[in-house]
Design a protein around this motif. Sequence first.
Motif, PDB file in Angstrom:
ATOM      1  N   ALA A 100     -93.995  97.425  60.817  1.00  0.00           N
ATOM      2  CA  ALA A 100     -94.492  98.469  61.081  1.00  0.00           C
ATOM      3  C   ALA A 100     -92.970  99.182  60.931  1.00  0.00           C
ATOM      4  CB  ALA A 100     -94.892  98.240  62.488  1.00  0.00           C
ATOM      5  N   SER A 101     -91.910  99.170  61.119  1.00  0.00           N
ATOM      6  CA  SER A 101     -91.028  99.606  61.099  1.00  0.00           C
ATOM      7  C   SER A 101     -91.031 100.015  59.355  1.00  0.00           C
ATOM      8  CB  SER A 101     -89.444  98.601  61.079  1.00  0.00           C
ATOM      9  OG  SER A 101     -89.819  98.020  62.415  1.00  0.00           O
ATOM     10  N   ILE A 102     -91.014  99.266  58.229  1.00  0.00           N
ATOM     11  CA  ILE A 102     -91.423 100.317  57.239  1.00  0.00           C
ATOM     12  C   ILE A 102     -92.525 100.827  57.070  1.00  0.00           C
ATOM     13  CG2 ILE A 102     -92.233  99.742  54.981  1.00  0.00           C
ATOM     14  CD1 ILE A 102     -90.849  96.889  55.134  1.00  0.00           C
ATOM     15  N   LEU A 103     -93.424 100.793  56.943  1.00  0.00           N
ATOM     16  CA  LEU A 103     -94.190 101.768  57.533  1.00  0.00           C
ATOM     17  C   LEU A 103     -94.075 103.133  58.387  1.00  0.00           C
ATOM     18  CD1 LEU A 103     -97.652  99.546  57.743  1.00  0.00           C
ATOM     19  CD2 LEU A 103     -96.959 100.919  55.733  1.00  0.00           C
ATOM     20  N   LYS A 104     -93.795 102.811  59.850  1.00  0.00           N
ATOM     21  CA  LYS A 104     -92.995 104.163  60.403  1.00  0.00           C
ATOM     22  C   LYS A 104     -91.672 104.656  59.498  1.00  0.00           C
ATOM     23  CE  LYS A 104     -94.675 103.057  64.667  1.00  0.00           C
ATOM     24  NZ  LYS A 104     -94.246 101.925  66.116  1.00  0.00           N
ATOM     25  N   GLY A 105     -90.894 104.413  58.534  1.00  0.00           N
ATOM     26  CA  GLY A 105     -89.738 104.579  58.276  1.00  0.00           C
ATOM     27  C   GLY A 105     -88.541 104.335  59.020  1.00  0.00           C
ATOM     28  N   GLU A 106     -88.928 103.588  59.879  1.00  0.00           N
ATOM     29  CA  GLU A 106     -87.302 102.760  60.311  1.00  0.00           C
ATOM     30  C   GLU A 106     -86.139 102.741  59.469  1.00  0.00           C
ATOM     31  OE1 GLU A 106     -90.112 102.910  64.869  1.00  0.00           O
ATOM     32  OE2 GLU A 106     -89.499 100.823  63.887  1.00  0.00           O
TER      33      GLU A 106
ATOM     34  N   ASP B 131     -96.775  91.836  49.717  1.00  0.00           N
ATOM     35  CA  ASP B 131     -97.314  92.924  50.272  1.00  0.00           C
ATOM     36  C   ASP B 131     -97.200  94.640  49.130  1.00  0.00           C
ATOM     37  OD1 ASP B 131     -98.890  92.295  51.904  1.00  0.00           O
ATOM     38  OD2 ASP B 131     -97.250  93.072  53.184  1.00  0.00           O
ATOM     39  N   ASN B 132     -96.063  94.577  48.108  1.00  0.00           N
ATOM     40  CA  ASN B 132     -94.577  95.427  47.535  1.00  0.00           C
ATOM     41  C   ASN B 132     -94.763  96.264  48.681  1.00  0.00           C
ATOM     42  OD1 ASN B 132     -94.310  96.023  44.959  1.00  0.00           O
ATOM     43  ND2 ASN B 132     -95.730  97.930  45.103  1.00  0.00           N
ATOM     44  N   LEU B 133     -94.165  96.298  49.571  1.00  0.00           N
ATOM     45  CA  LEU B 133     -93.456  96.568  50.962  1.00  0.00           C
ATOM     46  C   LEU B 133     -91.732  96.446  50.564  1.00  0.00           C
ATOM     47  CD1 LEU B 133     -95.721  96.945  53.787  1.00  0.00           C
ATOM     48  CD2 LEU B 133     -95.122  98.690  51.949  1.00  0.00           C
TER      49      LEU B 133
ATOM     50  N   LEU C 140    -100.850 105.348  66.919  1.00  0.00           N
ATOM     51  CA  LEU C 140    -102.495 105.358  66.307  1.00  0.00           C
ATOM     52  C   LEU C 140    -101.819 104.489  64.684  1.00  0.00           C
ATOM     53  CD1 LEU C 140    -105.401 107.146  68.454  1.00  0.00           C
ATOM     54  CD2 LEU C 140    -103.800 104.792  68.474  1.00  0.00           C
ATOM     55  N   ARG C 141    -100.897 104.745  64.088  1.00  0.00           N
ATOM     56  CA  ARG C 141     -99.900 104.760  62.624  1.00  0.00           C
ATOM     57  C   ARG C 141    -100.810 102.922  62.175  1.00  0.00           C
ATOM     58  NH1 ARG C 141     -95.948 106.634  58.957  1.00  0.00           N
ATOM     59  NH2 ARG C 141     -95.979 108.204  60.752  1.00  0.00           N
ATOM     60  N   GLN C 142    -100.564 102.121  63.147  1.00  0.00           N
ATOM     61  CA  GLN C 142    -100.314 100.467  62.712  1.00  0.00           C
ATOM     62  C   GLN C 142    -102.598 100.332  62.718  1.00  0.00           C
ATOM     63  OE1 GLN C 142     -98.691  98.637  61.520  1.00  0.00           O
ATOM     64  NE2 GLN C 142     -96.849 100.350  62.105  1.00  0.00           N
ATOM     65  N   ASP C 143    -103.325 100.713  63.823  1.00  0.00           N
ATOM     66  CA  ASP C 143    -104.563 100.502  63.920  1.00  0.00           C
ATOM     67  C   ASP C 143    -104.829 100.657  62.761  1.00  0.00           C
ATOM     68  OD1 ASP C 143    -104.040  99.060  66.653  1.00  0.00           O
ATOM     69  OD2 ASP C 143    -103.331 101.410  66.947  1.00  0.00           O
ATOM     70  N   LEU C 144    -104.690 102.118  62.633  1.00  0.00           N
ATOM     71  CA  LEU C 144    -105.354 103.789  61.734  1.00  0.00           C
ATOM     72  C   LEU C 144    -105.489 102.920  60.222  1.00  0.00           C
ATOM     73  CD1 LEU C 144    -107.055 105.733  60.985  1.00  0.00           C
ATOM     74  CD2 LEU C 144    -105.230 107.398  60.661  1.00  0.00           C
ATOM     75  N   VAL C 145    -103.831 101.997  59.838  1.00  0.00           N
ATOM     76  CA  VAL C 145    -103.979 101.210  58.658  1.00  0.00           C
ATOM     77  C   VAL C 145    -104.398 100.158  58.461  1.00  0.00           C
ATOM     78  CG1 VAL C 145    -102.371  99.891  57.706  1.00  0.00           C
ATOM     79  CG2 VAL C 145    -101.998 102.363  58.575  1.00  0.00           C
TER      80      VAL C 145
ATOM     81  N   HIS D  41    -103.951 100.937  51.165  1.00  0.00           N
ATOM     82  CA  HIS D  41    -103.359 101.369  52.945  1.00  0.00           C
ATOM     83  C   HIS D  41    -102.263 101.677  53.243  1.00  0.00           C
ATOM     84  CE1 HIS D  41    -107.833 101.455  52.219  1.00  0.00           C
ATOM     85  NE2 HIS D  41    -107.979  99.832  51.583  1.00  0.00           N
ATOM     86  N   LEU D  42    -101.776 100.140  52.393  1.00  0.00           N
ATOM     87  CA  LEU D  42     -99.544 100.498  53.145  1.00  0.00           C
ATOM     88  C   LEU D  42     -99.296 101.757  52.746  1.00  0.00           C
ATOM     89  CD1 LEU D  42     -99.565  96.703  52.675  1.00  0.00           C
ATOM     90  CD2 LEU D  42     -99.847  97.632  55.032  1.00  0.00           C
ATOM     91  N   HIS D  43     -98.935 101.750  51.042  1.00  0.00           N
ATOM     92  CA  HIS D  43     -98.255 102.094  50.603  1.00  0.00           C
ATOM     93  C   HIS D  43     -98.823 104.068  51.246  1.00  0.00           C
ATOM     94  CE1 HIS D  43     -96.412  99.373  48.498  1.00  0.00           C
ATOM     95  NE2 HIS D  43     -97.305  99.066  48.762  1.00  0.00           N
ATOM     96  N   THR D  44    -100.260 104.326  50.939  1.00  0.00           N
ATOM     97  CA  THR D  44    -100.214 105.815  51.456  1.00  0.00           C
ATOM     98  C   THR D  44     -99.980 106.477  52.713  1.00  0.00           C
ATOM     99  OG1 THR D  44    -102.766 105.152  51.605  1.00  0.00           O
ATOM    100  CG2 THR D  44    -102.287 106.280  49.243  1.00  0.00           C
ATOM    101  N   PHE D  45     -99.702 105.510  53.555  1.00  0.00           N
ATOM    102  CA  PHE D  45     -99.354 105.792  55.025  1.00  0.00           C
ATOM    103  C   PHE D  45     -98.276 105.712  55.074  1.00  0.00           C
ATOM    104  CE2 PHE D  45    -104.340 104.813  56.235  1.00  0.00           C
ATOM    105  CZ  PHE D  45    -104.443 105.884  57.524  1.00  0.00           C
TER     106      PHE D  45
END
Length: 242
Positions: free
Chosen positions: A25-31, A64-66, A133-138, A167-171
């Motif tokens: 979640a922290s990575i996807l949100k840019g935290e 996940d290539n994150l 809802l970002r995590q839920d939308l992903v 889905h992970l990388h576009t979001f």
Amino acid sequence: MPPRQSSDASKGKAAVSDVYASMRASILKGEIEPGARINIDAVSRSLGVSQTPVREVLQRLEGDNLVVYSPGRGYSTTPLLGLDELRSLFEFRLLVEPWAARAAAVDRLANPARALEKELAAFRGVMSGGGDLRQDLVAHDTRFHDTILLAAGNPVVQHAFAQTHCHLHTFRLYPADIDGAITIAEHATVRDAIAACQPDRAEEAMAEHIRNSYSRFAQAFEGKADLPPLDSGGPPGRHIVN
């Protein structure tokens, strides 16, 4: 003794699951910013866990290539997709997913319409609660598209698609459709065509959804580059302009 070992194992799995959800979640949100070095000790202290689950989670995130591991530097988050990478990814999706939707729109038990409607209903319930809802939308987006690919019945295509982690990388790029309303409407159109066993309509609905998704995520690059529309009709990696 055996029951205690089982309990300890369960706690260990729960810790890994919690750490994974938190770090992802922290990575996807840019935290945790793209390219940032990850200090395992600092993460373990901030989350109140030992370094063991953190190391295990970093291996999962690498899958996940994150995150990426570099000798002498350790783990760091991967950079965001560039415009060319985004376009290439969506050109691949435009080749694969409309075909999968067409293949799924069949009048037999393999038709995934019921599972898709269940997924849509579940996410509508989440939407009603509001909030971030970002995590839920992903998660919803991943399950919806994976369900259609599974119904298409080609494991080679499924594997190739899964390796993109699209889905992970576009979001990570841009909080497009932050409340999920546009996505859920487009997904419903795809689902309705599949349920009606109309392959042409299902193929076109999915193609339209992919093009629209590309346009939404490409907003991250507005003002930085020309943004030609995405179109079908060529191999992945070729830039196609209407």
